[in-house]
Design an enzyme around this catalytic site. Structure first.
Site, PDB file in Angstrom:
ATOM      1  N   GLU A 244       0.821  -1.208   0.000  1.00  0.00           N
ATOM      2  CA  GLU A 244       0.000   0.000   0.000  1.00  0.00           C
ATOM      3  C   GLU A 244       0.861   1.267   0.000  1.00  0.00           C
ATOM      4  OE1 GLU A 244      -2.892   1.865  -0.842  1.00  0.00           O
ATOM      5  OE2 GLU A 244      -3.352  -0.217  -0.349  1.00  0.00           O
ATOM      6  N   ASN A 384      15.270  10.069  -1.200  1.00  0.00           N
ATOM      7  CA  ASN A 384      14.912  10.151  -2.616  1.00  0.00           C
ATOM      8  C   ASN A 384      15.995   9.541  -3.506  1.00  0.00           C
ATOM      9  OD1 ASN A 384      12.538  11.264  -1.840  1.00  0.00           O
ATOM     10  ND2 ASN A 384      12.799  13.210  -2.935  1.00  0.00           N
TER      11      ASN A 384
END
Lengths: 398, 380, 398, 380
Positions: A244, A384
């Site tokens: 999810e 990131n």
């Protein structure tokens, strides 16, 4: 192809809106919209409301008290939560440890822990990162040694978000040092009241106490607190990482923040007119709104894939990067909007129970702090750079 | 063309650097910050004993006629130490305004005190609605028989909490935001009707908003010519911008150094993270931004004390723009490359980052100065 | 510190200006300023003018006909060259092979080649890159096998700029295949008229013939055309790479291009007023002018270091990246400035001898082509990625 | 909410894709480009035989009432093949204007011909001074007894060189750049007084500037209501923008694919260059831009045929902005990652790059549409 929401989906959205209009406490919404910190009591109050509605565990199967919502319904719910200024649920219990327990835990664990998460009796925190194991999580060193009916845990976890409120922690611990790093890790549930556990606050750049270090000194953990099999914890952790992930981009939050920015820029003056009428600043807002629009559609495309039975793969990583960049850029503009008033550090104005006068704009005080706090978005939960490594490997096969 | 510091300038640099090194470790800095004045009075005293608080002033006031370059040298070292003292506010801005506009009497009484470090002065030039436009002045000064009555509010007066004298801009004629009609007044910080709302700042400094309610000052409190303060305000703000650029370069150098060290020592996946090419190139980009910032700080310093001109204003706005942008890039990337540790209060890097971001909120951010430059740009 | 030019330096600048005002052919300047291609004859005409003035070989020692200018004088000269629209000298002879011959060549080579470069008799091109050896130059495969008094050269060079005009080429060739790649390379001077050499044009993205492939098929090169020692060519090539790199950033060219952009944007209309009065476009120009201002000072700082006896190190690499980014950004704005008229591909209008009417703005035709051509700046001569690797290694020691 | 193509849409996609694959290799494309019409008349015929030139029109004209999504499907495949045919000009723009404004007679004569591919039409909406503002119209049409006389010049009419009919915007009242007072006329391309200056374009297309010198047309040449053409022009330009977005996505997909393949095969320093982390992340960024572009092309397609509204205009400008920016990023980085080879004419990548950059010059670049969006943005 029809990318509009269906009538049923629209109706669902109206139901959610009606609920939020009725049940969301105004004081909590005001804090969330103003970017203020919430107290533990605020979080708990809101959780009770959701639980009573049966809407707290949106991702669980119905048999355990979940909602059985579709991916799109969950998305609509998240969107309205953000738009109304309802708090995002603290994910560690309901969205992180619970899915692992549901998937890999035994019956006793399910019976014991899931109801306590629903009721709010347990507040969970996460014991993954260690001082030497950040991006390279598999190099973690916290040891759990079996001793009869217990594991004896020694080591240190860090960046434990809201650990100061938690009474339970789920941990990755090393149970075998002989094998390849990923293979000797186990997944343990630990009561924070056990002797030998010390929680020490980490004050972050903006001056807040949001994360902690957690020290384990000969902590005795009953073996029944092991989830699944010993030394298979890495598998469960990875399940959690891919489970999810459509919410990672934080689109709803960014939309609310952009709305906040526009309101602020409509109030703040520059050259004797509202800042939002300054063409350069307005273009910066416009560019962000456009980026966000694109990211939202990208997110919906992923959600639709999930809805169609697909797995959101590393696309989520790509979107996480974009989404966090957008959110950070919005907080950058929020800070810029108030000009010199970004400087005062007004802790009392930021507090959850402040009721006094404001030095400048009612929303000004938390903006610089928020900007600095939001630097975490591109660091925590897989930086990131790590996300791009994942995309490079998994999608591009480089 | 010569970019080398003269021997005197080198000595000045070494003096400042030595003092900062010995008195301003990060731990000391945190103690100063937590103390009541919010900075080190002892350090301020040392600065003034060494003549550093008098650098820009003429010998008559104990100074040595330092130009922008001398100021740059001192400010860079103060930036390196994340120093908390209101050097820019008291020495450069308040001192600069008095030096430029003051009567002999004002210079004698005020400049001597500032130059010697005997007292601190601060400037109230911005207001809640002014954003970064120093001509947007709503505070009003009415003429009385023997002086003026001031009413209004000045925003974010850094160092104002410890200032004995406040230099306040107020409108004596014209409409709010007219350049004409602004005057400057020297106001005692403890005068009747002056109320200071004091607060710390995000980057560890201290300041206040100043509320003026029927504050009466004698006519000698006027600094310079009635209605005509705007050019001097902009001129001195330009000098202060150059100083901020220099301070930012000092802070950027430290942030870059800390990050480079971290890349060499922090290991993940079995190697120092500095072995990852993406981080290497990011570090190169940070260094490159630092070079650009350094160049512009130097250029700004070299014109800061020139006579007022459009060319000077252009350079100063260009410099502040570059510093704002590269300061933010360095701050953000330094945190990013450090990861979680870069976000902790107890590690100095976070404070360099905060100072760099906040410098962008002083005297106009990069957006503001791009607009100013764009307006002044030669078009062909 | 005094970063203004000294009176002597200013006087020198005036001398250069006077010369350019008198001697620079107006037709050539017009082409350069309009971004048009120059013919071989144009280049040669201008070279003659410079040679007669004794200003062609600015980087050579006086004994060979150089100027003995200081680094700052050379910088001033380059700046004025760009400002007046004088052609930049084709560097391969005067600035590339010549310094190598001067430093490593024997007396006969100096006597033979240097005067012919000064006189314009020889037009040199560069034989470095190969299809398989771009960024990784040391992996070059062109072979030179010693056979009596000759080397027999076989292989292929590529990206040979203006090779179609050249009668001489300097090449890196492999003379030893047994050793480590860098160690078996030699530096050869080759007459392009030698049998076995074929030059094939490469048409680049914008439709121009600027670069070539050069094929060597059993080409006999006299051994006296070897520079320095056999197998030491890599050293000479590296010398060339670090030699006089202060011009790499192309500041003068960017200043001229920015000026061109402002003139164009003052003529072109948008919303019925000059484009330069459009606030957003104007800000983009302003941001570039500021970047360029900073890069210019950075460049002067490096030049001052050279002047002070220092070596411009990898700082030049950093500046090369910045400088090429700026130049590319200017050509991007130039193309944008003319809106829909960037589309027509008017080869005749771009030609060096065009005298007809213009479809739109007199300078419009070459702008899109130039934008595409300038993509080379971040690729050739060591891509910007390679430059960053150099900085990372040499300065940051990562 | 459903992002999947319907079965019919999938069939349409497969038809278009198959045709492009078989008829439009890069070598074939270069031959078509070099031929006199500048595209393949045979391919155009195949498109129309398969009904693709009638996609947006109603069944009465041989079409199948295709919406923006059907157009998106076709344009993406044409973009993938770098196809040169004036589909956007003739089918979408000219066809769209006639469909929206035409009289029954005009539809019968003109739309049937366009839909069947029998002839090509093109639109002259922009002018030398208009930049991207389609209301900036100086070409004038004077009323005659039985028609109109046109004078002026239309700029960069792509496909105009092969058009039989030109749809020309001209001012019939108002000041240049007023939205009111613009009318549309159907002009025979070979009418007296029509002169076309034909040229190829940078990206391999062909077009012309159209000079109108006392061109007289009958009153039946008026398309729609006198003076009121502006809304329809903007509406149809919006549909064409959506089509360009789709085409760009097709081209970007190919450019990304070519680059990724190159990273996996090109070796330097003994390894495929795709092993270098900096290039990996760049490739991720390109893919990410492509995803954003894809999302916006889809969003644009889904609103393109909705009724006119500010919300629709916002989406279309946002989409064109994203496409312009990400198209440029992909084009530039694809070249950069290829190195020299990416700059050669003989390799297809260079032509994808050129098309992507030039799409930004059609119907408004990213700057222009950011401004439009900014003006239409909801402010709170």
């Amino acid at each position: 192809m029809n990318i509009n929401f269906t009538a049923e989906e629209q109706a669902f959205r109206e139901t959610v809106r009606g609920f939020l209009k009725d049940k969301l406490p105004a004081d909590i919404a005001a804090k969330v919209k103003g970017g203020r910190y919430l107290s533990k009591a605020d979080h708990q109050r809101w959780q009770q409301v959701l639980s009573q509605q049966g809407w707290y565990a949106t991702h669980w199967p119905t048999e355990h008290g979940g909602t059985a919502w579709s991916a799109i319904q969950k998305h609509i719910f998240d969107e309205e939560i953000a738009a109304f200024g309802a708090p995002r649920s603290i994910p560690f219990g309901v969205n992180m440890v619970a899915p692992v327990i549901i998937k890999f835990g035994n019956e006793a664990q399910k019976q014991h822990y899931l109801p306590r998460i629903l009721s709010g009796e347990d507040w969970w925190c996460q014991g993954y990162s260690e001082p030497g194991a950040g991006s390279d999580l598999a190099s973690l060193k916290t040891r759990a040694v079996r001793d009869g009916d217990h594991y004896i845990v020694n080591g240190q976890k860090t960046w434990t978000t809201l650990g100061q409120h938690a009474n339970m922690i789920f941990c990755l611990v090393r149970t075998d040092v002989e094998v390849q790093p990923q293979r000797g890790i186990s997944f343990l549930l630990i009561d924070m009241d056990t002797p030998g556990i010390t929680v020490r606050p980490i004050i972050t750049i903006e001056g807040e106490h949001e994360v902690n270090e957690v020290f384990f000194d000969d902590v005795k953990v009953p073996v029944e607190n092991l989830v699944g099999e010993e030394n298979r914890g890495w598998t469960y952790a990875k399940y959690l990482l891919t489970y999810e992930r459509t919410g990672l981009a934080g689109i709803g939050g960014s939309k609310a923040a952009l709305h906040h920015l526009k309101q602020l820029a409509s109030r703040v003056q520059k050259n004797r007119k509202p800042l939002i009428e300054d063409s350069a600043f307005r273009r910066r807002i416009a560019a962000l709104e456009i980026d966000l629009m694109a990211a939202e559609i990208s997110n919906l495309r992923i959600i639709a894939t999930v809805e169609g039975g697909g797995m959101p793969g590393a696309e989520s990583s790509m979107l996480k990067v974009k989404g966090t960049e957008i959110r950070q850029a919005i907080t950058d503009l929020l800070r810029r909007a108030i000009g010199p008033y970004a400087q005062p550090f007004l802790e009392e104005e930021m507090a959850f129970d402040y009721e006094g006068d404001y030095l400048s704009d009612i929303d000004a005080a938390p903006l610089a702090a928020q900007y600095f706090n939001m630097r975490k978005l591109s660091i925590f939960g897989g930086s990131n750079e790590i996300q791009k490594n994942i995309v490079s490997k998994m999608i591009l096969e480089l | 063309m010569d970019f080398r510091l003269t021997e005197e300038q080198q000595m000045l640099q070494e003096t400042a650097a030595r003092l900062v090194r010995s008195e301003y470790t990060f731990e000391q800095r945190e103690r100063y910050r937590e103390s009541e004045p919010g900075f080190s009075k002892a350090f301020w005293k040392q600065l003034s004993e060494l003549g550093l608080t008098a650098v820009p002033f003429s010998e008559a006031f104990g100074g040595f006629d330092g130009s922008g370059v001398e100021t740059q040298v001192v400010m860079t070292e103060l930036g390196r130490g994340l120093c908390l003292e209101p050097y820019m506010q008291s020495v450069i801005l308040a001192g600069g305004l008095i030096d430029q506009l003051g009567s002999d009497h004002q210079k004698q009484t005020l400049l001597t005190g500032i130059a010697s470090g005997e007292f601190i002065a601060a400037v109230g030039l911005q207001e809640p609605q002014s954003h970064y436009n120093l001509d947007d002045v709503e505070t009003r000064a009415e003429r009385l028989e023997n002086g003026y009555r001031l009413n209004g509010r000045k925003a974010v007066v850094i160092g104002g909490h410890q200032a004995v004298k406040l230099i306040i801009s107020a409108r004596t004629s014209g409409e709010a935001s007219d350049a004409a009609g602004i005057s400057l007044f020297v106001v005692d910080a403890d005068a009747d009707g002056v109320e200071r709302q004091i607060y710390p700042t995000v980057d560890g400094l201290k300041g206040c908003d100043v509320f003026l309610r029927n504050v009466t000052v004698p006519k000698e409190a006027l600094l310079g010519t009635l209605d005509e303060a705007s050019p001097a305000i902009h001129y001195q703000a330009g000098r202060a911008m150059a100083a901020l650029c220099a301070e930012a370069v000092g802070a950027m150098e430290e942030a870059v150094k800390l990050t480079l060290d971290y890349l060499k020592t922090r290991k993940q996946f079995g190697v120092p993270i500095g072995k990852f090419q993406v981080l290497q190139h990011r570090m190169v980009d940070m260094s490159s931004e630092l070079e650009q910032a350094r160049s512009m700080a130097t250029l700004a310093a070299s014109v800061a004390d020139d006579g007022d001109s459009v060319a000077r204003q252009r350079v100063l706005s260009a410099a502040k723009h570059v510093i704002g942008r590269s300061g933010q890039y360095v701050a953000e990337q330094a945190i990013q490359l450090h990861g979680g540790i870069g976000m902790t209060w107890e590690y100095s890097l976070a404070h360099y980052a905060k100072r760099l971001i906040m410098i962008n909120h002083q005297l106009g951010d990069d957006d503001h100065h791009l607009e100013v430059f764009s307006g002044l740009m030669e078009t062909a």
